[in-house]
Enzyme design. Structure first.
Site, PDB file in Angstrom:
ATOM      1  N   GLY A 170       0.812  -1.208   0.000  1.00 51.67           N
ATOM      2  CA  GLY A 170       0.000   0.000   0.000  1.00 51.67           C
ATOM      3  C   GLY A 170       0.845   1.258   0.000  1.00 51.67           C
ATOM      4  O   GLY A 170       1.946   1.301  -0.543  1.00 51.67           O
ATOM      5  N   GLY A 171       0.324   2.286   0.659  1.00 48.46           N
ATOM      6  CA  GLY A 171       1.012   3.571   0.697  1.00 48.46           C
ATOM      7  C   GLY A 171       2.383   3.501   1.326  1.00 48.46           C
ATOM      8  O   GLY A 171       3.250   4.343   1.029  1.00 48.46           O
ATOM      9  N   GLY A 405      22.514  11.006 -31.721  1.00 47.62           N
ATOM     10  CA  GLY A 405      22.106  11.686 -30.500  1.00 47.62           C
ATOM     11  C   GLY A 405      22.600  11.005 -29.248  1.00 47.62           C
ATOM     12  O   GLY A 405      22.833  11.652 -28.224  1.00 47.62           O
ATOM     13  N   ALA A 406      22.788   9.682 -29.310  1.00 48.85           N
ATOM     14  CA  ALA A 406      23.271   8.950 -28.137  1.00 48.85           C
ATOM     15  C   ALA A 406      24.683   9.388 -27.763  1.00 48.85           C
ATOM     16  O   ALA A 406      25.044   9.431 -26.583  1.00 48.85           O
ATOM     17  CB  ALA A 406      23.231   7.452 -28.394  1.00 48.85           C
TER      18      ALA A 406
END
Length: 515
Positions: A170-171, A405-406
């Site tokens: 859960g949280g 771009g890499a």
């Protein structure tokens, strides 16, 4: 009389140390788990632990709570030392209320977190709890809110390490997710927002706790956990090793240690480890082992996004963060996962003044419909943003391929690397020669009587003119082309020169990085 009061105090303290009794301890051990105090003893230097609020008890009423008011309220908090340096810790005691968090329990954690921030020392949480204490209702939920707020306030100020040694559902799972590093132990620790029972009821899917949120799942599939181990003893020893590499806070440089590994050691093996043929794979870990002191390094998220390696290591005793493409996995290509993994590592190193060494052998970003539709543009930009925003010393070495771009993203000179080097095997270009020839000479190749021969010649021409090892050096895009065997000594001298680098970003509240 004072003696009577002291005797009473001693009896209470003995009761605190015993905890809920031998039966509860036996049940914990039967699950293959240590008790909270046994864990703290393994984590901290012997005899260094100083406990805070051991006599704290809850004040809840109803549901039989008033009849059960054990000391510590199910969490042990305090500080001690790891390798002689102060570390704060809190540990859930699963033997008391299943380690569930109530108001008093949360208040103790809030206090120790505030102390860690004020003292400028790392915080380690030893998690083994059943979530919010249902009997205390919304007060327990508010307690989690206070923890999350402090996790966020401490981010980039002190190192935060979460060690998962039991269930976390859960949280409660959001606190570890907000910290810097998450350790897990196989079979005994699990993390998930909704458990198997809820999933079965809502979706009809059948799955076990370990299959849903066990250590191997989170360290290889989700990336939530950075480390997974078979037992608690090994796990906590590795936490100690990580702490030895990190500064206590963001105002200190990482600790430096003397080393018997000569700074000018020639790494001759590097001349043979990396094949000249860019299509042949090799293990980048072997390269890292040749560069670092005694071949030692501490790899982060080794099982997740394996096409990029992130590791802490020492070079002449100085800690550095290493980011490297891994040709053994997906040819070292960058994709969504590897970009996000490396980006967070770069951000951590920058926050804590850990210099960065980038070892580049990247053929580009991974092409594909799934990558584009899942957001490679914005998610790949996270790594670009992290490097561009980093003000720590940054040194990069291009070993072999660095395409498109890499190449830019992997800490090229154009985005702010302080020093960039290349090996004589480097190929820095917009794309590989084969692909470039197909684009530039497409019409000529198509019209030729012998297309294969023309294409072969044009590939050779492109390589000789634009991809030879000295092309970028001639244009000042790398600072030098170096003998691979001298890489260790070159890096050490560069980092020594940059050790006291000062760089300021523009005045702003904070940036807005890609999601």
């Amino acid at each position: 009389m004072m003696q009577d009061r002291v005797a009473e105090l001693r009896a209470i303290k003995d009761d605190v140390l015993r905890g809920p009794g031998p039966e509860a301890t036996a049940r914990q051990h039967a699950k293959g788990k240590l008790t909270a105090r046994e864990r703290i003893e393994l984590l901290l230097d012997e005899g260094s632990f100083e406990e805070v609020e051991p006599l704290r008890r809850h004040r809840a009423r109803g549901f039989g709570m008033e009849a059960k008011r054990p000391y510590t309220d199910g969490v042990i908090t305090g500080w001690g030392t790891v390798h002689g340096r102060t570390v704060f810790v809190y540990a859930h005691d699963f033997r008391i209320f299943g380690g569930a968090l109530g108001e008093a329990h949360a208040t103790k954690i809030h206090k120790i977190m505030d102390m860690a921030i004020s003292a400028g020392a790392p915080l380690v949480s030893l998690n083994d709890g059943a979530g919010a204490r249902i009997q205390e209702g919304v007060s327990a939920l508010a307690g989690y809110g206070g923890i999350f707020q402090r996790n966020t306030r401490a981010s980039g100020v002190i190192p935060q390490i979460s060690v998962m040694l039991g269930p976390c559902a859960g949280g409660a799972a959001y606190s570890p997710a907000l910290t810097d590093f998450v350790f897990m132990v196989r079979d005994t620790s699990q993390m998930f927002i909704t458990g198997p029972d809820v999933i079965r009821a809502v979706t009809g899917e059948e799955i076990s706790q370990n299959e849903l949120g066990g250590a191997d799942v989170h360290s290889t599939v989700s990336g939530v956990s950075h480390f997974a181990y078979d037992d608690e003893q090994t796990c906590l020893e590795e936490v100690r090793w990580l702490l030895s590499l990190l500064p206590s806070n963001n105002r200190e440089l990482p600790p430096r240690e003397p080393t018997g590994d000569p700074a000018d050691r020639s790494a001759q093996a590097l001349r043979d480890l990396v094949p000249v043929d860019g299509n042949q794979a090799y293990d980048m870990r072997e390269v890292i082992g040749q560069l670092t002191d005694h071949g030692e390094y501490f790899e982060v998220s080794a099982g997740w996004a394996a096409n990029v390696i992130c590791a802490f290591a020492r070079l002449d005793g100085q800690v550095a963060g290493i980011v490297a493409n891994q040709p053994l996995s997906m040819a070292g290509v960058l994709d969504i996962r590897s970009s996000e993994k490396a980006a967070r590592f770069v951000q951590f190193c920058d926050a804590f003044s850990i210099p960065l060494v980038t070892l580049v052998d990247v053929p580009g970003f991974l092409p594909g419909v799934a990558q584009e539709h899942e957001g490679i543009i914005r998610r790949g930009a996270k790594l670009l943003y992290a490097y561009c925003n980093a003000t720590v010393p940054r040194v990069s070495v291009v070993l072999r391929k660095a395409y498109g771009g890499a190449y830019i993203v992997m800490d090229s000179q154009s985005i702010g690397a302080d020093l960039t080097y290349a090996w004589p095997t480097n190929e820095i270009a917009v794309m590989g020669a084969e692909a470039a020839a197909n684009v530039i000479f497409r019409r000529e190749i198509t019209a030729a009587d012998d297309p294969l021969a023309v294409r072969t010649q044009r590939i050779k021409d492109y390589r000789s003119e634009l991809m030879h090892p000295y092309y970028t050096a001639e244009r000042g895009l790398v600072d030098d082309v170096i003998d691979p065997a001298q890489t260790r000594s070159v890096l050490i001298r560069a980092l020594a020169m940059l050790r006291h680098k000062r760089a300021d970003l523009p005045q702003r509240k904070h940036g807005n990085p890609p999601l």
